[in-house]
Write a protein that holds these residues in place. Structure first.
Motif, PDB file in Angstrom:
ATOM      1  N   GLY A  99      58.032  25.825  37.915  1.00 33.69           N
ATOM      2  CA  GLY A  99      56.968  25.474  37.613  1.00 33.69           C
ATOM      3  C   GLY A  99      55.759  26.477  37.633  1.00 33.69           C
ATOM      4  O   GLY A  99      54.615  25.848  37.006  1.00 33.69           O
ATOM      5  N   HIS A 100      55.714  27.482  38.048  1.00 31.24           N
ATOM      6  CA  HIS A 100      54.500  28.532  38.234  1.00 31.24           C
ATOM      7  C   HIS A 100      54.375  29.624  37.038  1.00 31.24           C
ATOM      8  O   HIS A 100      53.548  30.202  37.184  1.00 31.24           O
ATOM      9  N   ALA A 123      43.903  26.864  38.625  1.00 25.12           N
ATOM     10  CA  ALA A 123      42.945  27.300  37.396  1.00 25.12           C
ATOM     11  C   ALA A 123      43.094  28.520  36.903  1.00 25.12           C
ATOM     12  O   ALA A 123      42.267  29.116  36.100  1.00 25.12           O
ATOM     13  N   ALA A 124      43.919  29.511  37.661  1.00 24.20           N
ATOM     14  CA  ALA A 124      43.948  30.799  37.241  1.00 24.20           C
ATOM     15  C   ALA A 124      45.306  31.096  36.454  1.00 24.20           C
ATOM     16  O   ALA A 124      46.427  30.625  37.024  1.00 24.20           O
ATOM     17  N   PHE A 154      41.980  25.619  32.639  1.00 21.91           N
ATOM     18  CA  PHE A 154      42.196  26.811  33.356  1.00 21.91           C
ATOM     19  C   PHE A 154      40.736  27.634  33.315  1.00 21.91           C
ATOM     20  O   PHE A 154      39.894  27.385  32.131  1.00 21.91           O
ATOM     21  N   THR A 155      40.184  28.270  34.103  1.00 21.57           N
ATOM     22  CA  THR A 155      38.920  29.117  33.995  1.00 21.57           C
ATOM     23  C   THR A 155      39.127  30.607  34.171  1.00 21.57           C
ATOM     24  O   THR A 155      38.290  31.571  33.847  1.00 21.57           O
ATOM     25  N   LEU A 156      40.346  30.970  34.398  1.00 20.96           N
ATOM     26  CA  LEU A 156      40.540  32.601  34.853  1.00 20.96           C
ATOM     27  C   LEU A 156      41.714  32.902  33.880  1.00 20.96           C
ATOM     28  O   LEU A 156      42.924  32.237  34.252  1.00 20.96           O
ATOM     29  N   ARG A 189      40.034  25.202  41.733  1.00 17.62           N
ATOM     30  CA  ARG A 189      40.093  24.036  40.800  1.00 17.62           C
ATOM     31  C   ARG A 189      41.554  23.556  40.393  1.00 17.62           C
ATOM     32  O   ARG A 189      42.292  24.512  40.316  1.00 17.62           O
ATOM     33  N   PRO A 190      41.738  22.514  40.011  1.00 18.90           N
ATOM     34  CA  PRO A 190      43.081  22.028  39.410  1.00 18.90           C
ATOM     35  C   PRO A 190      43.225  22.405  38.049  1.00 18.90           C
ATOM     36  O   PRO A 190      42.188  22.506  37.321  1.00 18.90           O
ATOM     37  N   ALA A 191      44.227  22.783  37.600  1.00 19.71           N
ATOM     38  CA  ALA A 191      44.472  22.799  36.038  1.00 19.71           C
ATOM     39  C   ALA A 191      45.967  22.395  35.950  1.00 19.71           C
ATOM     40  O   ALA A 191      46.710  22.137  36.655  1.00 19.71           O
TER      41      ALA A 191
END
Length: 214
Positions: A99-100, A123-124, A154-156, A189-191
């Motif tokens: 799942g990654h 979040a990457a 996601f932030t990145l 952060r979670p995503a």
């Protein structure tokens, strides 16, 4: 060295700001890379040209998510020069099963014509490679990947290196310290890659999400 490579080691490497490469498809060696300049997209931050918007609006294709991961990676590696060897392909397959690792697939008449895959960690999202068998197919995959990253929090969006193709779509370079700071913030952060339940949302929804988040 390659006998020591595991999916967990790859995840720890990404979390540390490094990623693996090989010199070629048949080269058994794998080495680590930590460039001084890193390519990234802002989320949101994909430039959609008028011609690409027109192709999106025609919807003469189908978008699928994580239905043919091995086929996407194989297609990415099927070129004269590639950094994806057999061991890395197997490791990414193992990350997908865990799942990654994820892929966005572009299909036309049940033929896989484009796609992109990468690794997600909190979040990457680390974009690894993409391919295109028809005009703009990889760009279409990037549009729907970016939309999924926006929706999932996601932030990145790491592209590793910059190419003219990626730069034309809005990617840019940052220094290693800036990248490491952004990475640290994203890992805290979670995503959710699957928060967007529809694989092929409308262009209107894609553009609306991008506007609301920017």
């Amino acid at each position: 060295m390659q006998s020591d490579l595991t999916p967990d080691l790859l995840l720890r490497a990404y979390a540390s700001g490094i990623f693996p490469m090989s010199e070629g498809r048949t080269d058994p060696e794998v080495f680590w890379v930590s460039p001084e300049k890193r390519g990234i997209f802002d989320v949101p931050g994909l430039h959609i040209s008028k011609s690409l918007r027109k192709r999106l609006s025609q919807r003469q294709f189908d978008v699928r998510v994580d239905t043919a991961f091995d086929a996407v990676v194989s297609a990415c590696a099927d070129r004269h020069e590639t950094w994806i060897n057999t061991e890395l392909q197997n490791l990414y397959g193992a990350l997908a099963e865990a799942g990654h690792a994820h892929c966005i697939e572009i299909w036309q008449k049940n033929r896989l014509i484009g796609g992109v895959y990468g690794v997600a960690l909190n979040a990457a999202f680390f974009g690894e490679s993409m391919f295109s068998r028809e005009t703009d197919a990889s760009k279409l995959a990037l549009v729907y990947l970016m939309d999924r990253l926006i929706a999932g929090g996601f932030t990145l969006f790491d592209t590793q290196f910059i190419t003219p193709h990626l730069a034309s779509l809005g990617a840019f370079e940052v220094s290693k310290p800036t990248y490491e700071q952004r990475l640290s913030q994203a890992l805290a952060r979670p995503a959710d890659f699957y928060k967007l339940t529809e694989a092929h949302p409308s262009l209107q929804d894609v553009l609306q999400r991008s506007t609301q988040t920017s």
